[in-house]
Every structure is written in C-alpha cells, then in structure tokens.
Motif scaffolding. Structure first.
Motif: not given
Length: 346
Positions: A191, A195, A200, A202, A206
C-alpha cells in the motif's frame, strides 16, 4: 488537664501518621503493559515496566520472559541470564518506566504465553508478582513480514500494531488499547502508506474497528465498518473470538455480511459476558472470503461493574479494609478522648 491536652494532640498526630503510611505503601507498585495484546508469530513486542514508588526507596525487579521469545532491546536492564531481564536501584529511587523489546516465537497455532516477573520494594517482607498484563496471544501460522510502528514516552505506555500480507489478499493487523490511551498504526504490504486502526486488503476491502466498549454489566459492544474496494459485491464471513485476561476463550460468534460494490457500511455486534468479569479482554475478529482472509485484534481494559462497595473490589482490597478499620478506630478513640477532656474541663 494540660497533660490530657498533650495526649490528645499526640493521638491525633499518631493517627494521621498511621493512615498516611498505609496510603503511601498502597501507592508503591510495579506493573507491566504490552503495546499489543495479539501479535503475529515472529513479530516484535514492546513491553513497559512501570515503577511507582515513594522517592528514596530501593527496589529490585526480575522480569521472567517465556521460552521462545528473544530479547532485542533490554531497556537498560541486565539480560545476561537467559529468559530474564533485571533492574536494581539501591538508593535514590524514583518512579520510572522501563521499555524493552522482544521478538515473539512462531507457533503453528494460536498460543497464549504468560510472563511471570517478580519484584521487591523497600519495606516489603516477600517478593511479589509484577502486576498488570501477564498474558499475550501469538497468532500461530501468521508470520510478521512487515514492520510495526509505535509511539512511546517515559510517562505513558504506547500502543502499536503490526500487519502482514501473505499470498493473494491475506493479512492481519492488531491493535491494543488500555486505560493509559495511545494510538496505533499499521502498514499494509504494497500500500505504501500507514493506515490507522484497520485491516486493508489492497483493491478488495477495508475493515475498521470503530469502537469497543462495555455496553452493559453483562455485554460488550463492538462497532466496525466494512468498505468494498473491488467494485464487486462481496460476501464476507466474520468470526468474533473473545478472550479473558487469562487468554481463555469466553465467547464466540459467527456472522456473514453482504457488501454491495463500492459501498461502505457500519455494523454493531453485542457479545455477552459474565457480569462480574474484569481485567483485560482481547477481541480477535477473523474475516474470510473466497479470495482473501485477514484478522483484526483489539484489547479492552474492563473494570468491575460499579457498586456501592467499589472500594473493596480492587486488587488491594485487603489494604483498603485495614485502612478503613484503622480510620474508624481512630475516630472512635478521638471521640472518647474529646468527651473525657471536655468533661474534666467543665
């Protein structure tokens, strides 16, 4: 009459001294906190030993680390003996935090490890177990391939989380929260950015824990959100696992969520607990779909339900009972002495 007045003054001063001495003794303690309540196998863990002490007293600490962990940074302690980190202050002691870093083993399954350090402070007859957090859960089978980031200071404990990605769309992120507060962040493979407080995957999904709290005396509530990122409708299987302060599983719930393409939804899940439960709880949430899997964990410091006898419900209840009893006896004696003194004066 004058002698009686002197005796009354001495009694008052003695009573105040006794009560103050017990109160000061009650505040001296040594405790442990982890920056993560759950960590991937092979991940790094920061451990903080907090010393709260009356200035000038001496203390000795022997932190005992479970087998399989390796010391990366001893935090100023002596780690010459395998499985131990020791600190000794023999004069001019002050309250301080020691933070050391260790690397977790890589078991094949989810495994709980216990820390069993001891300490002794000037005035104590016997050594005692280090207070605070004692168990940590290692997510077996998940290796920590990315770095963990954390923030810490000498006056407060820190929180951090580590994440890893394996295969196609797999990953995990863990976050712990305590009464001391703090923030946590995770780095997802590929990423290229940090975050905060979520997993997450990709271009897929999420997942974020928004809130975790005790909603009533016999339940906790977890609020979370799921955002669809692939542009396709997804069916996500969720499993909620709750562990007590001894890392025993106390609750388990499974549910499915249908997420429309490019949408974001917020959900709430209530989990039942024993109304008398207290200490640190650990929530582990597993996400599974046809193309990926991930795990998110968070710790929750759970206090006892508030009652009219809250003063007797903490770890130092014996000390509190003694202090209250001494205070009551002193008040009774003072009343008797004052009455006698007044009667003689009249």
């Amino acid at each position: 009459m004058e002698k009686t007045g002197v005796n009354l003054f001495v009694l008052i001063i003695t009573s105040i001294f006794m009560i103050t001495s017990f109160a000061l003794a009650d505040t001296s303690n040594i405790s442990r906190t982890f920056n993560q309540s759950i960590v991937n196998g092979g991940g790094n863990i920061k451990v903080t030993i907090s010393v709260v002490i009356i200035p000038g007293n001496y203390y000795l600490i022997d932190e005992i680390i479970p087998d399989g962990f390796s010391v990366i940074d001893s935090g100023g302690g002596n780690s010459s003996q395998a499985g131990h980190i020791k600190w000794a202050v023999l004069s001019n002691a002050v309250s301080i935090n020691y933070t050391y870093m260790i690397k977790a083993p890589s078991p094949d399954t989810i495994t709980t490890y216990s820390f069993s350090g001891v300490y002794i402070i000037q005035g104590m007859i016997n050594q005692e177990q280090i207070q605070g957090q004692k168990q940590i859960i290692i997510n077996g089978g998940a290796s920590s391939s990315s770095s963990s980031s954390s923030t810490s200071s000498s006056s407060s404990s820190s929180s951090s989380s580590s994440s890893s990605s394996s295969g196609s769309g797999g990953g995990s992120v863990y976050r712990s929260s305590s009464s001391g507060g703090g923030s946590s962040s995770s780095s997802s493979s590929g990423s290229g950015e940090d975050n905060k407080n979520f997993a997450y995957i990709e271009n897929k999904v999420e997942f974020k824990i928004i809130d975790l709290k005790r909603s009533s005396k016999d339940s906790i509530e977890v609020v979370y959100s799921i955002q669809e990122l692939s542009g396709l409708e997804q069916n996500i299987e969720l499993e909620f696992l709750l562990f007590d302060s001894n890392s025993n599983q106390i609750a388990s719930i499974k549910e499915s969520k249908q997420i429309q393409a490019n949408s974001k939804k917020e959900f709430s899940r209530i989990m039942s607990i024993n109304s008398s439960l207290k200490g640190t709880l650990t929530l582990l949430i597993k996400l599974n779909s046809e193309t990926y899997s991930a795990s998110v964990g968070e710790g929750l410091e759970l206090n006892s339900p508030v009652t009219g006898l809250t003063i007797f419900n903490d770890e130092n209840s014996t000390i509190n009972v003694i202090m209250v009893a001494i205070f009551i006896v002193c008040v009774v004696i003072l009343i008797i002495v004052v009455k006698k003194y007044t009667k003689k004066k009249n």
